[in-house]
Design a protein around this motif. Structure first.
Motif, PDB file in Angstrom:
ATOM      1  N   ILE A  54       9.512  10.795  -5.325  1.00 22.04           N
ATOM      2  CA  ILE A  54       9.710   9.710  -4.367  1.00 22.04           C
ATOM      3  C   ILE A  54       8.475   9.657  -3.469  1.00 22.04           C
ATOM      4  CG2 ILE A  54      10.933  11.139  -2.655  1.00 22.04           C
ATOM      5  CD1 ILE A  54      12.758   8.625  -2.185  1.00 22.04           C
ATOM      6  N   SER A  55       8.017   8.459  -3.185  1.00 22.94           N
ATOM      7  CA  SER A  55       6.754   8.320  -2.457  1.00 22.94           C
ATOM      8  C   SER A  55       6.971   8.090  -0.967  1.00 22.94           C
ATOM      9  CB  SER A  55       5.941   7.159  -3.040  1.00 22.94           C
ATOM     10  OG  SER A  55       6.516   5.915  -2.666  1.00 22.94           O
ATOM     11  N   PHE A  56       5.902   8.255  -0.221  1.00 23.21           N
ATOM     12  CA  PHE A  56       5.910   7.953   1.205  1.00 23.21           C
ATOM     13  C   PHE A  56       6.338   6.505   1.438  1.00 23.21           C
ATOM     14  CE2 PHE A  56       3.614   6.386   4.981  1.00 23.21           C
ATOM     15  CZ  PHE A  56       4.083   7.263   5.949  1.00 23.21           C
ATOM     16  N   GLY A  57       5.793   5.590   0.648  1.00 21.30           N
ATOM     17  CA  GLY A  57       6.141   4.181   0.801  1.00 21.30           C
ATOM     18  C   GLY A  57       7.600   3.898   0.536  1.00 21.30           C
ATOM     19  N   GLN A  58       8.185   4.540  -0.462  1.00 21.84           N
ATOM     20  CA  GLN A  58       9.602   4.343  -0.749  1.00 21.84           C
ATOM     21  C   GLN A  58      10.472   4.860   0.392  1.00 21.84           C
ATOM     22  OE1 GLN A  58       9.422   6.410  -4.582  1.00 21.84           O
ATOM     23  NE2 GLN A  58      10.169   4.549  -5.578  1.00 21.84           N
ATOM     24  N   LEU A  59      10.065   5.967   0.987  1.00 21.79           N
ATOM     25  CA  LEU A  59      10.810   6.504   2.121  1.00 21.79           C
ATOM     26  C   LEU A  59      10.722   5.570   3.324  1.00 21.79           C
ATOM     27  CD1 LEU A  59       9.771  10.228   1.721  1.00 21.79           C
ATOM     28  CD2 LEU A  59      12.035   9.267   1.289  1.00 21.79           C
TER      29      LEU A  59
ATOM     30  N   GLN B 263       0.853  -1.193   0.000  1.00 16.55           N
ATOM     31  CA  GLN B 263       0.000   0.000   0.000  1.00 16.55           C
ATOM     32  C   GLN B 263       0.886   1.239   0.000  1.00 16.55           C
ATOM     33  OE1 GLN B 263      -3.355  -0.311  -0.082  1.00 16.55           O
ATOM     34  NE2 GLN B 263      -3.228  -2.551   0.047  1.00 16.55           N
ATOM     35  N   ASP B 264       0.472   2.267  -0.715  1.00 20.29           N
ATOM     36  CA  ASP B 264       1.213   3.524  -0.716  1.00 20.29           C
ATOM     37  C   ASP B 264       0.213   4.668  -0.849  1.00 20.29           C
ATOM     38  OD1 ASP B 264       3.329   5.330  -0.685  1.00 20.29           O
ATOM     39  OD2 ASP B 264       4.459   4.322  -2.263  1.00 20.29           O
ATOM     40  N   ILE B 265       0.696   5.888  -0.714  1.00  9.92           N
ATOM     41  CA  ILE B 265      -0.163   7.061  -0.835  1.00  9.92           C
ATOM     42  C   ILE B 265      -0.079   7.585  -2.260  1.00  9.92           C
ATOM     43  CG2 ILE B 265      -0.644   9.384   0.020  1.00  9.92           C
ATOM     44  CD1 ILE B 265       0.722   8.604   2.643  1.00  9.92           C
TER      45      ILE B 265
ATOM     46  N   GLN C   4      -0.993   8.390   6.092  1.00 12.73           N
ATOM     47  CA  GLN C   4       0.309   7.938   6.563  1.00 12.73           C
ATOM     48  C   GLN C   4       0.168   6.860   7.634  1.00 12.73           C
ATOM     49  OE1 GLN C   4       2.967  11.090   7.733  1.00 12.73           O
ATOM     50  NE2 GLN C   4       3.115  11.920   5.658  1.00 12.73           N
ATOM     51  N   ARG C   5      -0.773   7.038   8.533  1.00 13.80           N
ATOM     52  CA  ARG C   5      -0.970   6.052   9.594  1.00 13.80           C
ATOM     53  C   ARG C   5      -1.378   4.699   9.003  1.00 13.80           C
ATOM     54  NH1 ARG C   5      -1.613   6.080  15.045  1.00 13.80           N
ATOM     55  NH2 ARG C   5      -1.404   8.358  15.061  1.00 13.80           N
TER      56      ARG C   5
END
Length: 206
Positions: free
Chosen positions: A96-101, A25-27, A137-138
């Motif tokens: 760059i995505s939240f998930g990649q970070l 899952q990602d944003i 994010q949560r």
């Protein structure tokens, strides 16, 4: 921060860092706020890693959790405040995505199987924590921790907590970009730089 030797290869992983799975899952870019707060031990180390990433526009060390009156380096290092040494990352979601970070955080930036410590740095101020800034994010952070635990890529249970984000207190100027400004310091050479080298080795595309 205590001197310590380089952390063990893989940072608690059973697999090479490059084999840590992507978040299922990602944003979506349109809904990604482009900012997150992470705590993974010494903020000199995590800051050094995230400053390398394309699409990251700012990394600030600071203190997450706790109150303003004890949001200073001396007090936080005592381990008696509720703060964690953390970094606030600002980034471009279309690069760059939240998930990649999060993947970088879990694979190379620190060892999420250590509770209230990273190596010889011991205390709740060095805990592994994600501080979501919104519901998306949560959700993604919780789903990714569960995914990694189920995948069994770590030698032990994941100790990373997901904590409410109240206020982020920016650290004193002396701690900003510390690794780059102090490359000869033993801590930087033996603790921070091996994490940066892992990032470059396993995630050259980032």
């Amino acid at each position: 921060m205590a001197n310590q030797t380089c952390d063990v290869p893989g940072q608690g992983l059973r697999v090479p860092p490059g084999d840590v799975p992507d978040p299922a899952q990602d944003i979506a870019t349109a809904h990604d706020r482009g900012e997150l707060v992470l705590a993974g031990g010494c903020f000199w180390c995590t800051e050094a890693v995230y400053r390398q990433l394309a699409g990251v526009t700012e990394v600030l060390p600071g203190y997450a959790g706790g109150s303003a009156d004890t949001a200073n380096y001396q007090a936080v290092c005592s381990g008696r405040t509720r703060h964690a040494e953390a970094i606030r990352i600002r980034y471009e979601p279309d690069r760059i995505s939240f998930g990649q970070l999060l993947k970088v955080f879990m694979a190379v930036a620190h060892d999420p199987t250590q509770k209230d410590r990273q190596g010889n740095d011991v205390g709740p101020q060095y805990r592994s924590a994600i501080f979501p800034l919104d519901a998306d994010q949560r959700y993604v952070a919780g789903a990714y921790l569960a995914q990694l635990q189920e995948a069994g890529v770590y030698a032990g249970p994941i100790e990373t907590t997901i904590e409410d984000m109240d206020t982020f207190f920016v650290a004193e100027e002396a701690h900003h970009d510390y690794a780059a400004r102090n490359p000869g310091a033993p801590y930087i050479q033996y603790v921070s730089m091996p994490k940066v080298e892992k990032l470059r080795r396993y995630f050259p595309n980032l």
